[in-house]
Each structure stands twice: as structure tokens, then as C-alpha cells.
Motif scaffolding. Sequence first.
Motif, short mmCIF file in Angstrom:
data_model
loop_
_atom_site.label_atom_id
_atom_site.label_comp_id
_atom_site.label_asym_id
_atom_site.label_seq_id
_atom_site.Cartn_x
_atom_site.Cartn_y
_atom_site.Cartn_z
N UNK A 1 22.47 58.74 11.98
CA UNK A 1 23.66 57.97 11.67
C UNK A 1 24.54 57.69 12.90
N UNK A 2 23.98 57.80 14.07
CA UNK A 2 24.76 57.45 15.25
C UNK A 2 25.19 55.98 15.17
N UNK A 3 26.43 55.69 15.49
CA UNK A 3 26.89 54.30 15.40
C UNK A 3 26.21 53.43 16.44
N UNK A 4 25.90 52.21 16.07
CA UNK A 4 25.26 51.28 16.99
C UNK A 4 26.20 50.14 17.37
N UNK A 5 27.25 49.92 16.60
CA UNK A 5 28.13 48.79 16.89
C UNK A 5 29.60 49.15 16.69
N UNK A 6 29.91 50.42 16.62
CA UNK A 6 31.29 50.86 16.40
C UNK A 6 31.84 51.48 17.67
N UNK A 7 33.08 51.14 17.98
CA UNK A 7 33.75 51.71 19.13
C UNK A 7 34.54 52.93 18.65
N UNK A 8 34.07 54.12 18.98
CA UNK A 8 34.70 55.34 18.50
C UNK A 8 35.89 55.72 19.37
N UNK A 9 36.97 56.13 18.70
CA UNK A 9 38.19 56.50 19.38
C UNK A 9 38.67 57.86 18.88
N UNK A 10 39.41 58.55 19.73
CA UNK A 10 39.97 59.84 19.36
C UNK A 10 41.40 59.97 19.80
N UNK A 11 42.16 60.77 19.08
CA UNK A 11 43.52 61.14 19.48
C UNK A 11 43.44 62.57 20.00
N UNK A 12 43.78 62.73 21.26
CA UNK A 12 43.59 64.01 21.95
C UNK A 12 44.92 64.64 22.34
N UNK A 13 44.93 65.95 22.34
CA UNK A 13 45.96 66.75 23.00
C UNK A 13 45.23 67.54 24.07
N UNK A 14 45.26 67.02 25.28
CA UNK A 14 44.41 67.60 26.31
C UNK A 14 42.96 67.33 25.98
N UNK A 15 42.18 68.42 25.80
CA UNK A 15 40.78 68.26 25.41
C UNK A 15 40.56 68.48 23.92
N UNK A 16 41.64 68.76 23.18
CA UNK A 16 41.52 69.01 21.75
C UNK A 16 41.52 67.69 20.98
N UNK A 17 40.48 67.47 20.17
CA UNK A 17 40.33 66.26 19.36
C UNK A 17 41.10 66.46 18.05
N UNK A 18 42.21 65.74 17.89
CA UNK A 18 43.09 65.91 16.73
C UNK A 18 42.74 64.98 15.58
N UNK A 19 42.28 63.78 15.88
CA UNK A 19 41.98 62.79 14.85
C UNK A 19 40.97 61.80 15.41
N UNK A 20 40.26 61.13 14.52
CA UNK A 20 39.24 60.17 14.95
C UNK A 20 39.43 58.84 14.23
N UNK A 21 38.86 57.81 14.82
CA UNK A 21 38.79 56.50 14.19
C UNK A 21 37.74 55.70 14.93
N UNK A 22 37.39 54.56 14.36
CA UNK A 22 36.46 53.66 15.03
C UNK A 22 36.77 52.23 14.64
N UNK A 23 36.28 51.28 15.42
CA UNK A 23 36.46 49.90 15.01
C UNK A 23 35.27 49.05 15.43
N UNK A 24 35.03 48.03 14.59
CA UNK A 24 33.95 47.08 14.82
C UNK A 24 34.55 45.76 15.27
N UNK A 25 33.87 45.06 16.15
CA UNK A 25 34.30 43.75 16.62
C UNK A 25 33.59 42.70 15.77
#
Length: 395
Positions: free
Chosen positions: A36-60
Motif C-alpha cells: 500500500x505504499x503511495x504512488x501518487x500522494x505527497x505525504x506530509x507530517x507535522x513535526x516537533x523536532x523529530x517527533x511526528x505529531x500528525x500526518x496528511x497527504x495530498x494528490x495533484x
Amino acid sequence: MDYRPIPEADERAFFDIGQYAFSPEDHPTDDSFEERKPYDRKNRGLYDGDDLLAISGWHDFTLSVRGEWVRVGGVSSVATPPEHRRKGYVQQMLADMLTEFREESIDYSALWPFEYEFYRKYGWGTCSKRTKWEFAPEALADALPEASGTFRKLSTDDLPALRDLHEQFAAGWNLAMRRSDTWWEHRIFDPAWADTYVYGWERDGDLRAAVVYTVEKAGDYERTLKVWDVAYRDDAAFTQLLRFFYHHLSQMKQIELHTAADTSLFDRVTDPRALDCEVLTGPMFRLTAVETGLSGLPYPEDATGSIVLDVSDPIAPWNDGRFAFTVENGQAACTQTAAEADVSVDIATLSQLTVGYLTADQARRYAGLTTESDAALAVLSDAFPRAQTYLREHF
């Protein structure tokens, strides 16, 4: 906090957070991660330093809006792990994503909500409805045409003909997607994403109709043929698809058919009570930039006038203010202004007007739009007529 692309080292963490948020009953495995690795999604994260607090992705994406093919940011996979919830991280993530869209000159956004109220408060508005039909194959017995043409299983070799058929079929509504080859190859034909069957009906070598479906089994002899996508050149081609469904009489207990919001199938059969029809809401849509989003679209040739819009936007400050909107000769201009407002509207309702999901009068009656001027309402009514909307692709 820092909003940034997910590096390769955090892809598995991204996947695990999403899996827990949307399918907690399925424990993530190495195999499921690889499939299920994304092939067309741009994955984004909200970080505090190196800690991943939240995720999202978007398609063009490229979608049809008012007769134009435009870029649309398709938002997906918005989630936070339990230990970071109720801290405002999702709101920050969405605000940062809209900023990215603006910097990328993407004036529109769409998403499928887990909860409509949640995304409405951040500026997305419901933008389409759809129908879900359920019936036994024999319910179609009296609605079938004479057999003609040929049905055959389709593959990626048929993509040019499929793309042409799909885009012609979808040309009549707003939010139709111009699917990329990658979308066709992975979302339609790749079994790692969906166990789909794709069949087409041809006449004289011309692909006239196509259907994408899956099969679900509930018991030893209780299968459902679930139709997720249809496209056809004309009504005659559609009735051939009905014949295709009927040909599964000995194999399927039920047909489940998903279409745009249209109840005319009731009128094709002799016993409409043999069909169950449910009208469902679809995805949500949003202007990411009022000025360029409204200026960049075509308008009815007879629409004319000038008004000042007072727009409220909870997370995109560049949209929160007054805008002078002028429409004439099929084009519009929209610029910020300090003039007194004629119309007050929130960004979600304005977005619904933009794609024709609501008329101006409907927006005034039950979607929060306010105006004291009949003339201003008339300008909106002429500039934003009602249109059929249907974004059928899930993401």
C-alpha cells in the motif's frame, strides 16, 4: 511545530499512524506496508523536532470545474495518533497544507470526510450527492435491450479508449476527474489496491461502455456484484450494461450500483419496488484562494454585475476579508477591497456556490449566506448557476 514532507525514514511511521486511524482492526504488517505504499500522494507530517505529531497527504488532481480543467489538491490520510489528539494539530496541518496549495498555485481542494461537520468548520463544503442502488439481477429482466455488440475484459492496453470514453461521459458535470495513466494503472487495474474486474462493451470495434466492479461473498451462494464505476456513450450503451449485470443471474444474489445522483433507473423497470435506492452525500470541496479561484473560471455570458463579498475563512487568512467581484462577458475579476460588503458568506458556502452544488437562493435560505440586496443576490444567481456535480473517485 514544522510542516514538511515525510522523509523515507518515516514512511513506515506514517503508514502505521494511518492504519491505526482508519483501520485499527487490521494490525499493520510488512506485507501490507509494501503493498500500500503511495504512488501518487505527497505525504506530509507535522513535526516537533523529530517527533511526528500528525500526518496528511495530498494528490495533484485535474478536475472539471465550470467547463475548465483545473488543478485540485486532493487531501487524504489526515490523522494523529491517540497520544497527540485534541491538541489542535490537525487544524495546524490543514492550514499549512492550504498554504502549500497557495504557493503551488492550486486554487481548489477536495476531500472525502470521515465526518462532514469536522471539515465544514475548517472551510470545506459538501459538493455532490450520489446514488447507491441494490437489487437482484432478475429485477432488470424487463429493462433489457436486444443483445448486440460484444463484451470483453479490458486491460491497461485499452487505456487510450477507456480514457476517451471516461472523459466524454464525465463532461456533463462539475468535479469530473481527468484520470492520469498512473491512476488507471494502479487504482483500477492493480490488484494490490482493489480486486476489480473491468469489462467493456464494443460495437463495430468501438468501445461504447465500460464497467468497473468487485465481487463480495457473504455466504456459500450469496455474492454481491458491486459496481463502482460506469461510463457509456449513450443510453443504448447503458442498457447493454444492464444486460451485462443481468447475465450474472445464476452467480450473484444482488447487484450494488453506484452512480451520480439520478433516480431514473426506477422508470426503466416494471416493478420499481424491486429496487432499493439510497441517496448519499459525496466528497467536500474548498476554494483555497478566493481571488484567483473565482477569477480563473468561466461564467455564463449573460451574467453581469459587481458586488462586494465579505468572506470568512477560519484557517486561511488571505481569504478572510472583503473582495470586489465583477462578472461580464463570461469572465470575472476578484480583488481585495475595503468597500462596504453587499454579501456575507463563509468560505465553505462560497465553495459550494462555485461548483454549482448550491444556488445563491439555497445558500441564503439554509447555508448562512446573508444579503439585504435583491440585486446582489441576482448577480450571484446569474454568475453561479446550479450544476450537476459528481466526484466519484475515492482517495
